[in-house]
Design an enzyme around this catalytic site. Structure first.
Site, PDB file in Angstrom:
ATOM      1  N   HIS A   1       8.896  -8.212 -24.763  1.00 47.71           N
ATOM      2  CA  HIS A   1       8.928  -7.776 -23.363  1.00 47.71           C
ATOM      3  C   HIS A   1      10.029  -8.471 -22.565  1.00 47.71           C
ATOM      4  CE1 HIS A   1       4.484  -6.337 -23.724  1.00 47.71           C
ATOM      5  NE2 HIS A   1       5.351  -5.472 -24.213  1.00 47.71           N
TER       6      HIS A   1
ATOM      7  N   HIS B   1       3.499  -4.893 -33.281  1.00 48.07           N
ATOM      8  CA  HIS B   1       2.862  -3.990 -32.319  1.00 48.07           C
ATOM      9  C   HIS B   1       2.493  -2.698 -33.023  1.00 48.07           C
ATOM     10  CE1 HIS B   1       6.592  -1.629 -32.036  1.00 48.07           C
ATOM     11  NE2 HIS B   1       7.255  -2.760 -31.883  1.00 48.07           N
TER      12      HIS B   1
ATOM     13  N   HIS C   1       1.784   4.903 -28.192  1.00 46.13           N
ATOM     14  CA  HIS C   1       0.722   4.985 -27.163  1.00 46.13           C
ATOM     15  C   HIS C   1       0.800   6.374 -26.542  1.00 46.13           C
ATOM     16  CE1 HIS C   1       4.117   4.361 -24.340  1.00 46.13           C
ATOM     17  NE2 HIS C   1       4.508   3.422 -25.175  1.00 46.13           N
TER      18      HIS C   1
ATOM     19  N   HIS D   1       1.960   3.944 -20.298  1.00 50.75           N
ATOM     20  CA  HIS D   1       0.876   3.765 -21.272  1.00 50.75           C
ATOM     21  C   HIS D   1      -0.254   4.609 -20.710  1.00 50.75           C
ATOM     22  CE1 HIS D   1       2.566  -0.322 -22.809  1.00 50.75           C
ATOM     23  NE2 HIS D   1       3.343   0.698 -23.077  1.00 50.75           N
TER      24      HIS D   1
HETATM   25  N1  GLY Z   1       8.413   0.608 -22.690  1.00 51.47           N
HETATM   26  C1  GLY Z   1       7.057   0.387 -22.873  1.00 51.47           C
HETATM   27  C2  GLY Z   1       6.675   0.704 -24.248  1.00 51.47           C
HETATM   28  O1  GLY Z   1       7.510   1.061 -25.045  1.00 51.47           O
HETATM   29  O2  GLY Z   1       5.524   0.670 -24.577  1.00 51.47           O
HETATM   30 MN    MN Z   2       6.540   2.939 -25.524  1.00 50.67          MN
END
Ligand code: GLY
Ligand code: MN
Ligand code: MN
Length: 437
Positions: free
Chosen positions: A242, A349, A353, A360
């Site tokens: 992030h 990750h 999403h 999100h």
């Molecule tokens: N930019 C936020 C994500 O990719 O989840």
């Molecule tokens: Mn994303």
């Protein structure tokens, strides 16, 4: 292109059709947020409230009362006010709200404490977005308290309180044709913005200069805001998932990862591309890139109606683990490494999403404990990555500090899927040719 009044009316009717008998739903507009002094952050309506009204003003409350003969859909909003409008812009006002928004009735927001308890009275159940805005939760209870204080005069307070989110978010999860048109547009603005940044990139410029390129493209295309705080991460910074400082010089020989998407008419896009600052991948960068690309393309292939939400993610895990073994970054049997989760040192990750009005977006991922099945109209991102920490002494030095993610926005269609962010260079050859041109 925008959502028509008839679609907002239909959404409210659909929601009311799913509400329990004898119920009322109460939903408030977002409160303005102070940035500093007397300056607010740019106002952005709550997605749920906008989804049901198309109304972007603050200080408003929507009330839905299915089955009420004198009107099921009521809006409280600010009154017309010459002085306020001179300083802060036009207000719709309750009178015009009825025609413009298609609500059954509308009242000044200043009258809400006098009117709302009477509307709640006699209803068994109250739906509201509980647990998100403490002041509003308290306000709802205050209205209920007014009814309770009158029970000896025969008033009947509600007995059940329900969270509105579930019903509403299931609706928001499946996009209509117009919503998909808007998401396609949002995606294509972001594609143009990424192209602009890719073309402007050269060693020695700052990360924020690339940020300026895509923000310019967003703004000139009618997008009034990025969909989230963007990431422009050169070199090792790409291994900070992030990273948003976006203020370092881009170095010859490094990669730069840009994760940026815009919001267009309340709909988000979300794209990531990773490319060489100087336009040419090194052999190590290229090797890792090819693994991430294969993972992304393979994951997209799994997306179709009746597939599980988890299928694209699982496919990325398989491809990335096999790729890391092939390159010598992981050692062992692919199946065992997957079981052990060994890939998580490099890919920490999930593959994506839901995407919609929120980046999100809302909607459950599991139904009764199982990953849900995909349906036409659902939109998701597919964004695998490999991030090799500069501090990872378990791997050869030549790999360290490489961080790569590739992200596109994909809608489930009746026959399979559609990439809403199509048209942006993605293979090594496409990127190198595009940057050389
Ligand atoms: N930019 C936020 C994500 O990719 O989840
Ligand atoms: Mn994303
Ligand atoms: Mn992203």
């Amino acid at each position: 292109m925008s959502i028509k009044k008839s679609e907002f009316i239909k959404r409210r009717k659909d929601l009311m059709a799913h509400m329990e008998a004898d119920s009322i739903a109460i939903l408030a507009a977002t409160k303005p947020a102070l940035r500093n002094g007397d300056a607010d952050y740019a106002y952005r309506q709550n997605s749920d409230f906008y989804y049901l009204t198309g109304f972007a003003e603050a200080e408003a409350v929507l009330v839905l009362i299915p089955g009420r003969e004198k009107g099921e859909c009521l809006l409280f909003c600010q009154e017309k006010d010459e002085v306020k409008e001179l300083w802060n812009g036009k207000l719709l006002g309750p009178e015009a709200a009825i025609k413009t928004l298609g609500v059954d009735d509308s009242f000044p927001i200043t009258d809400i404490d006098d009117i709302l308890p009477g509307l709640i009275e006699g209803r068994e159940r109250v739906y509201s977005p509980m647990g998100k805005d403490e002041a509003f939760d308290h306000q709802v209870m205050e209205w209920v308290r007014v009814i309770r204080s009158k029970v000896r005069s025969g008033a009947h307070p509600p007995g059940e309180f329900l969270v509105l989110d579930h019903l509403l978010h299931e609706m928001r999860l499946v996009k209509s044709k117009t919503e998909l048109d808007l998401m396609r547009k949002s995606g294509q603005i972001a594609v143009a913005a990424h192209k602009r940044a890719m073309q402007a990139c050269k060693p020695g410029i700052n990360e924020y200069e690339l940020e300026a390129e895509y923000l310019y493209e967003f703004a000139r295309s009618g997008s009034r805001a990025p969909a989230y705080t963007s990431i422009v991460a050169g070199g090792d910074n790409a291994c900070i998932l992030h990273y948003i400082e976006n203020n370092q010089t881009l170095v010859d020989g490094d990669l730069v990862l840009i994760d940026a998407g815009c919001e267009y008419e309340y709909y988000a896009s979300d794209i990531t591309r990773t490319f060489p600052v100087n336009g040419k991948f090194s052999p190590e960068q290229k090797a890792i890139y090819e693994v991430v690309l294969e993972a992304q393309l393979e994951a997209i292939k799994t997306i179709k109606p009746e597939a599980h939400w988890d299928d694209p993610h699982n496919r990325t895990v398989e491809v990335i683990t096999a790729g890391l073994v092939e390159l010598g970054l992981l050692k062992g049997k692919v199946e065992t490494l997957i079981e052990e989760g060994a890939y998580r040192d490099f890919y920490m990750h999930r593959a994506g999403h839901w995407l919609g009005m929120d980046v999100h977006d809302v909607g459950d991922y599991k139904i009764e404990g199982n990953w849900r099945l995909l349906e036409p109209g659902m939109v998701m991102t597919v964004e695998p990555g490999i991030y090799i920490s500069p501090k990872n002494t378990k791997v050869d030095k030549k790999w360290r500090g490489i961080g790569i993610r590739i992200e596109d926005d994909v809608a489930v269609t009746r026959k399979g899927s559609e990439i809403l962010t199509d048209g942006l260079a993605k293979t090594v050859d496409e990127i190198e040719s595009f940057m050389a041109a």
